[in-house]
Design an enzyme around this catalytic site. Structure first.
Site, mmCIF file in Angstrom:
data_model
loop_
_atom_site.group_PDB
_atom_site.id
_atom_site.type_symbol
_atom_site.label_atom_id
_atom_site.label_comp_id
_atom_site.label_asym_id
_atom_site.label_seq_id
_atom_site.Cartn_x
_atom_site.Cartn_y
_atom_site.Cartn_z
ATOM 1 N N ASP A 38 106.580 66.752 35.763
ATOM 2 C CA ASP A 38 107.257 65.635 36.429
ATOM 3 C C ASP A 38 107.786 64.633 35.413
ATOM 4 O OD1 ASP A 38 107.909 63.467 38.146
ATOM 5 O OD2 ASP A 38 106.399 64.113 39.572
ATOM 6 N N ASP A 39 109.081 64.375 35.453
ATOM 7 C CA ASP A 39 109.724 63.383 34.572
ATOM 8 C C ASP A 39 109.663 63.776 33.095
ATOM 9 O OD1 ASP A 39 110.212 61.921 36.838
ATOM 10 O OD2 ASP A 39 109.312 60.068 36.119
ATOM 11 N N CYS A 76 112.688 63.371 41.917
ATOM 12 C CA CYS A 76 111.529 64.120 42.416
ATOM 13 C C CYS A 76 111.716 64.824 43.758
ATOM 14 C CB CYS A 76 110.326 63.179 42.518
ATOM 15 S SG CYS A 76 109.752 62.564 40.916
ATOM 16 N N ARG A 80 112.151 68.922 44.729
ATOM 17 C CA ARG A 80 111.115 69.689 45.416
ATOM 18 C C ARG A 80 111.636 70.338 46.689
ATOM 19 N NH1 ARG A 80 108.920 66.593 41.949
ATOM 20 N NH2 ARG A 80 106.817 66.947 41.171
ATOM 21 N N LYS A 133 101.353 67.950 43.312
ATOM 22 C CA LYS A 133 102.153 66.939 44.014
ATOM 23 C C LYS A 133 103.066 67.570 45.065
ATOM 24 C CE LYS A 133 105.954 63.725 42.892
ATOM 25 N NZ LYS A 133 106.577 62.922 41.818
ATOM 26 N N HIS A 135 105.259 65.592 47.942
ATOM 27 C CA HIS A 135 106.416 64.678 47.903
ATOM 28 C C HIS A 135 107.656 65.183 48.638
ATOM 29 C CE1 HIS A 135 108.912 61.558 45.432
ATOM 30 N NE2 HIS A 135 108.484 61.075 46.590
ATOM 31 N N HIS A 223 104.712 61.917 34.484
ATOM 32 C CA HIS A 223 105.188 60.785 35.287
ATOM 33 C C HIS A 223 104.306 59.551 35.061
ATOM 34 C CE1 HIS A 223 106.101 58.456 38.919
ATOM 35 N NE2 HIS A 223 107.088 59.289 39.210
ATOM 36 N N ASP A 329 111.041 68.684 36.951
ATOM 37 C CA ASP A 329 111.732 68.259 38.180
ATOM 38 C C ASP A 329 112.966 67.406 37.929
ATOM 39 O OD1 ASP A 329 110.398 65.918 37.399
ATOM 40 O OD2 ASP A 329 109.932 65.335 39.452
ATOM 41 N N ASN A 330 113.059 66.785 36.775
ATOM 42 C CA ASN A 330 114.250 66.014 36.392
ATOM 43 C C ASN A 330 114.140 65.671 34.921
ATOM 44 O OD1 ASN A 330 112.631 63.897 38.562
ATOM 45 N ND2 ASN A 330 112.624 63.350 36.397
ATOM 46 N N LYS A 375 117.053 60.565 34.110
ATOM 47 C CA LYS A 375 116.683 60.815 35.508
ATOM 48 C C LYS A 375 117.551 60.002 36.459
ATOM 49 C CE LYS A 375 112.673 59.873 38.535
ATOM 50 N NZ LYS A 375 111.243 59.504 38.538
#
Length: 550
Positions: A38-39, A76, A80, A133, A135, A223, A329-330, A375
């Site tokens: 994540d991130d 995010c 997903r 996660k 989300h 993240h 994810d990004n 992002k």
């Protein structure tokens, strides 16, 4: 009597053989593991140019396949939604975020017409496991166990602390969910470890069955908040004293050496908002280098836990028949707030329980090397991800290919690998057709990039992009002006060719509006939240305050 017994025995064996054959066929199907961080930026693991210690991911890369070009959705929840369903995010109902903006394409949770990987694979004989996660919908009716997962451990919203109350006593309880039942992280536990603790327990339990498995492992790290274990932080003490200018040059050199960055490719120009490291004061440097030490430690711990998963596969003798895919994810999160920024809500030093720092733009500029922007943006730094695929039985090791793939391609890839049928009807609902293309030809060395026959498209909070061949158009909200780049030579997006090639701009723009109409995309000005909040580092309105930066 004896004759009757013999006949009965023969009939029993005849009936049992097909069942045994079915069990054997099921166990010969590949296991599937989908890992997402994540991130994390494009260059933040060793096999993509980083100095961060990621030996387990590097092993998967060396023994598997890497893509130079793999795209996510830049933030995010939309990422997903596409990953789990094989649909563009709007088609799946998460066009903006996990908040409801009043239209089907923007309802903030997965619609029933967009089947999850778990729903399809479960119907095709797989055990379906998830730890991490979610989300893509807060309502319990749409939690993982209700969307096809046999087992789930993790959290539903967009971010979580990594520690419960610690030495400084400021961290709030970390509420997690295990198969629809809430529980709290215990003092002394670390979330990244707990995610994999539960994943391994799920694998042990699943091993008692005769089924293949699908494991979805979406980590929270790296993240924000920047929180890591002291022993991991200690490994990076002093590593970032050189600052972001020198580190970026080191990563660029390493990417060229690895072949991730081709010799003819232009790299993004220096971000003018990032101050020169040598111009910072001593105290400013101490603050900034501490951020990157913790950020690196968080990625390091993820890699350690991926090593635990690999060890479990070997223990269960399933390592040779498992496909593993790793993505982010990004891109890394921007958000330069000045070198004198005072951390808010901090109850302890950076990295400790109760601290709430994040990486910020100066280091994110390094993380996204060699790309431009961050992002939530549709330039390459916003939605370019490392992509590693490992499958000893079918993927030749040590390859780096162009790829040019997208999240929507994962579902058809997994279904083809699994020999799974995508249903024409599911519980009385007609599912959306899959939007992507299978990556199997690329993974098995039959091609070096996806032959999809149509462009790739993006829209999020008014930011838009189209990728068609080597051409890409992009616009950043609130501007509706298209920029044009030739990514075969200029993936750093240094020269806007829109003025020179209006024919290409017009062609790709027409493609975009046709896609937007059939996918349910609405002009952002007509649906944006009443209380928009800026994502740091962006001039565009981002998620509402409660959801910012996720």
């Amino acid at each position: 009597m004896k004759r009757i017994f013999v006949i009965s025995f023969i009939l029993y064996i005849a009936a049992a053989v097909p069942l045994l054959a079915q069990k054997k066929a099921d166990t010969s199907k590949p296991n599937l593991i989908l890992i997402m961080v994540d991130d994390m930026g494009f260059s933040d693991i060793g096999s993509y140019g980083s100095e961060i210690q990621t030996p387990n991911l590097d092993k998967l890369a060396a023994e598997g396949l890497r893509f130079r070009e793999f795209y996510n959705n830049s933030i995010c929840a939309p990422t997903r939604a596409s990953l789990l369903t094989g649909q563009y995010q709007h088609r799946a109902g998460v066009g903006y975020f996990d908040v409801n903006l009043g239209l089907p394409a923007y309802q903030g949770y997965l619609n029933k017409e967009s089947l999850t990987l778990a729903e399809v694979l479960k119907q095709n004989g797989y055990s379906t496991l998830m730890s991490g996660k979610w989300h893509v919908g807060k309502d319990s009716l749409g939690w993982p166990n209700q969307r096809g997962f046999d087992q789930f451990y993790g959290f539903v919203p967009g971010a979580s602390n990594y520690f419960d109350i610690g030495e400084y006593g400021q961290a709030p309880p970390v509420t997690l969910i295990k198969n629809n039942t809430k529980e709290n992280l215990k003092p002394g536990e670390y979330l990244t470890n707990k995610i994999v603790d539960n994943a391994l327990a799920f694998l042990d339990e699943q091993n008692k069955t005769q089924k293949p498995f699908f494991l979805y492992l979406p980590f929270n790290a790296p993240h924000w908040p920047l929180q890591a274990l002291p022993e991991d932080i200690a490994k990076y003490k002093g590593r970032y004293d050189i600052g972001w200018d020198s580190l970026r040059q080191q990563r660029l050199a390493r990417q060229r050496e690895l072949g991730i960055l081709l010799p003819n490719q232009k790299v993004a120009q220096r971000d003018p908002e990032v101050p020169k490291w040598d111009n910072l004061t001593y105290d400013q440097k101490q603050l900034w280098k501490a951020k990157m030490e913790v950020y690196a430690a968080m990625i390091d711990r993820v890699d350690q836990n991926i090593g635990r998963v690999l060890a479990k596969l070997k223990e269960l003798k399933k390592d040779e028949n498992t496909l593993i895919v790793f993505i982010s994810d990004n891109g890394a999160q921007g958000g330069y707030a000045g070198t004198n920024r005072k951390p808010q809500r901090n109850g302890g030093p950076i990295g400790s329980p109760g601290s709430y720092d994040y990486q910020e733009q100066s280091w994110a500029y390094v993380s996204n090397t060699p790309h431009r922007q961050y992002k939530n943006n549709m330039h390459e730094g916003g939605f370019s991800s490392p992509f590693i695929a490992w499958f000893p039985k079918r993927i030749k090791g040590g390859q780096i290919v162009k790829g040019t793939a997208h999240l929507i391609d994962i579902a058809p890839t997994f279904y083809e690998m699994a020999g799974a049928t995508y249903p024409a009807n599911y519980k009385g609902v007609k599912p959306h057709p899959l939007a992507g293309k299978s990556l199997v030809p690329v993974l098995t060395s039959q091609a070096t990039e996806v032959n999809r026959g149509e462009p790739l498209f993006w829209e999020r909070a008014g930011n838009r992009a189209v990728r068609k061949g080597d051409w890409k158009i992009v616009s950043t909200y609130p501007s509706y002006k298209w920029e044009l780049y030739d990514l075969s030579k200029d993936r750093g997006e240094t020269k806007d060719l829109a003025g020179e090639r209006p024919d290409i701009v017009n062609e790709l723009s027409a493609d975009y509006f046709k896609w937007a109409e059939r996918t349910g995309v609405v002009d952002y000005d007509k649906i944006k939240p009443n209380q928009p909040m800026q994502i740091p580092g962006q001039s565009t309105p981002g998620p509402v305050a409660a959801q910012s930066n996720h």
